[in-house]
Design a protein around this motif. Structure first.
Motif, PDB file in Angstrom:
ATOM      1  N   VAL A 153       0.862  -1.189   0.000  1.00  0.00           N
ATOM      2  CA  VAL A 153       0.000   0.000   0.000  1.00  0.00           C
ATOM      3  C   VAL A 153       0.895   1.236   0.000  1.00  0.00           C
ATOM      4  O   VAL A 153       1.809   1.337   0.829  1.00  0.00           O
ATOM      5  CB  VAL A 153      -0.924  -0.012   1.234  1.00  0.00           C
ATOM      6  N   ILE A 179      -0.068   3.766   8.152  1.00  0.00           N
ATOM      7  CA  ILE A 179      -1.146   4.151   7.224  1.00  0.00           C
ATOM      8  C   ILE A 179      -2.178   4.919   8.042  1.00  0.00           C
ATOM      9  O   ILE A 179      -2.441   4.578   9.202  1.00  0.00           O
ATOM     10  CB  ILE A 179      -1.803   2.918   6.550  1.00  0.00           C
ATOM     11  N   VAL A 185      -6.308   5.139   3.884  1.00  0.00           N
ATOM     12  CA  VAL A 185      -7.390   4.186   3.606  1.00  0.00           C
ATOM     13  C   VAL A 185      -8.693   4.837   4.005  1.00  0.00           C
ATOM     14  O   VAL A 185      -8.796   5.463   5.063  1.00  0.00           O
ATOM     15  CB  VAL A 185      -7.183   2.840   4.340  1.00  0.00           C
ATOM     16  N   ASP A 212      -4.984   5.295  -1.473  1.00  0.00           N
ATOM     17  CA  ASP A 212      -3.987   4.215  -1.534  1.00  0.00           C
ATOM     18  C   ASP A 212      -4.578   2.834  -1.286  1.00  0.00           C
ATOM     19  O   ASP A 212      -4.099   1.831  -1.822  1.00  0.00           O
ATOM     20  CB  ASP A 212      -2.884   4.490  -0.501  1.00  0.00           C
ATOM     21  N   LEU A 213      -5.605   2.800  -0.421  1.00  0.00           N
ATOM     22  CA  LEU A 213      -6.234   1.525  -0.054  1.00  0.00           C
ATOM     23  C   LEU A 213      -7.722   1.824   0.072  1.00  0.00           C
ATOM     24  O   LEU A 213      -8.119   2.682   0.872  1.00  0.00           O
ATOM     25  CB  LEU A 213      -5.647   1.045   1.280  1.00  0.00           C
ATOM     26  N   THR A 239      -6.041  -0.852  -7.563  1.00  0.00           N
ATOM     27  CA  THR A 239      -5.852  -0.286  -6.222  1.00  0.00           C
ATOM     28  C   THR A 239      -6.052  -1.379  -5.176  1.00  0.00           C
ATOM     29  O   THR A 239      -6.988  -2.175  -5.280  1.00  0.00           O
ATOM     30  CB  THR A 239      -6.896   0.834  -5.990  1.00  0.00           C
ATOM     31  N   PRO A 240      -5.181  -1.445  -4.149  1.00  0.00           N
ATOM     32  CA  PRO A 240      -5.402  -2.419  -3.080  1.00  0.00           C
ATOM     33  C   PRO A 240      -6.752  -2.185  -2.398  1.00  0.00           C
ATOM     34  O   PRO A 240      -7.184  -1.045  -2.231  1.00  0.00           O
ATOM     35  CB  PRO A 240      -4.236  -2.150  -2.114  1.00  0.00           C
ATOM     36  N   GLN A 263      -4.997  -7.523  -5.369  1.00  0.00           N
ATOM     37  CA  GLN A 263      -4.446  -6.749  -4.236  1.00  0.00           C
ATOM     38  C   GLN A 263      -5.514  -6.615  -3.155  1.00  0.00           C
ATOM     39  O   GLN A 263      -6.117  -5.556  -2.986  1.00  0.00           O
ATOM     40  CB  GLN A 263      -3.987  -5.360  -4.714  1.00  0.00           C
TER      41      GLN A 263
END
Ligand code: PEP
Ligand code: MN
Length: 263
Positions: free
Chosen positions: A8, A48, A86, A104-105, A127-128, A156
């Motif tokens: 990530v 994160i 996230v 990002d997540l 994208t994760p 992902q």
């Protein structure tokens, strides 16, 4: 089964030796709140930043989140701290807005675990995805939901155990620790644990977080607020910045005891 790693941002990997901790408030409330929370999360050792901008609230009169303005504030906090972000996507029509902002997540919350149209669209992205377990989902149903994403081409995926509905009402949900080793035997996706929504009470979170790491979790997501009592949502389960910092300190010892680390 061997766990694959999901990365990530540029360098936070789930499923390897290191056990990343995601932290931040339940909801993005104000610019000052999220920027302060981001600093606190980073300082405590989280790698994160979390924060809900679209909130799945039981009651319609409850705070529903700041929407895209909240995502923009998260992006600003990311720029300020370097922490990847996230946040939850509830409505498939907003996917492009999330992709444009390079979230990002992308979190699929418990209530949307079986929103198959959402899962199919996320499967077309690279994208994760953080796929939370449904409120009363079996492992079969959860893994089938992950397959909806994976079969579209996006592998992902990070699974997140966040407690399930049970008959016990002393805490918000029942954390299913058994799910961690059971999933490890069945899937190569990393498995993380959210002790916050499982416990619903700040005092229980340290024990659940330690148990999760001891049982093999690949990461944690923990709610933290600069001023827990003032949280606009989930105030009872919010850790203070100081609580988070001392918890991560203790969790490192558990991680080392099971041959891993938190760094
Ligand atoms: C959240 O993480 O903000 C959340 C709403 O969690 P869950 O979907 O697990 O209830
Ligand atoms: Mn919450």
């Amino acid at each position: 089964m061997n766990t694959q790693t999901v990365t990530v941002g540029k360098k936070v990997s789930f499923g390897g030796f290191n056990i990343p901790v995601i932290s931040g408030p339940c909801s993005v409330e104000t610019r000052d709140q999220i920027l302060t929370a981001a600093d606190c999360a980073k300082e405590a050792g989280a790698t994160i930043l979390r924060g809900g901008a679209f909130k799945p609230r039981t009651r319609p009169e409850s705070f529903q989140g700041l929407g895209l303005a909240g995502v923009d504030l998260l992006c600003e906090a990311r720029d300020a701290t370097g922490l990847p972000i996230v946040t939850e996507l509830m409505d498939v029509r907003l996917l492009d807005e999330f992709l444009n902002r390079k979230v990002d997540l992308i979190q699929v919350g418990s209530r949307n675990m079986q929103n198959f149209d959402l899962l199919k669209e996320l499967g077309k992205t690279q994208t994760p995805i953080l796929l939370k377990r449904g409120l009363a989902a079996t492992l079969d149903e959860w893994l089938a939901a992950a397959d909806y994403i994976a079969s579209g081409g996006n592998e992902q995926i990070i699974l997140c155990e966040r407690g399930i509905r049970s008959f016990e009402y002393s805490y918000r949900n029942t954390l299913d620790i058994s799910a961690i080793p059971a999933l490890k035997a069945r899937t190569h996706f990393p498995v993380i644990v959210d002790p916050s929504h499982a416990a619903g009470k700040a005092a229980l979170i340290p024990s659940l977080a330690k148990a999760a790491i001891a049982a093999g979790a690949d990461g944690l997501i923990i709610e933290m607020h600069p001023n827990p009592a003032q949280s606009w949502s989930d105030a009872e389960q919010a850790l203070s910045a100081q609580d988070l910092s001392s918890l991560i300190h203790d969790l490192k010892k558990v991680a080392l005891a099971v041959g891993r680390d938190i760094s």
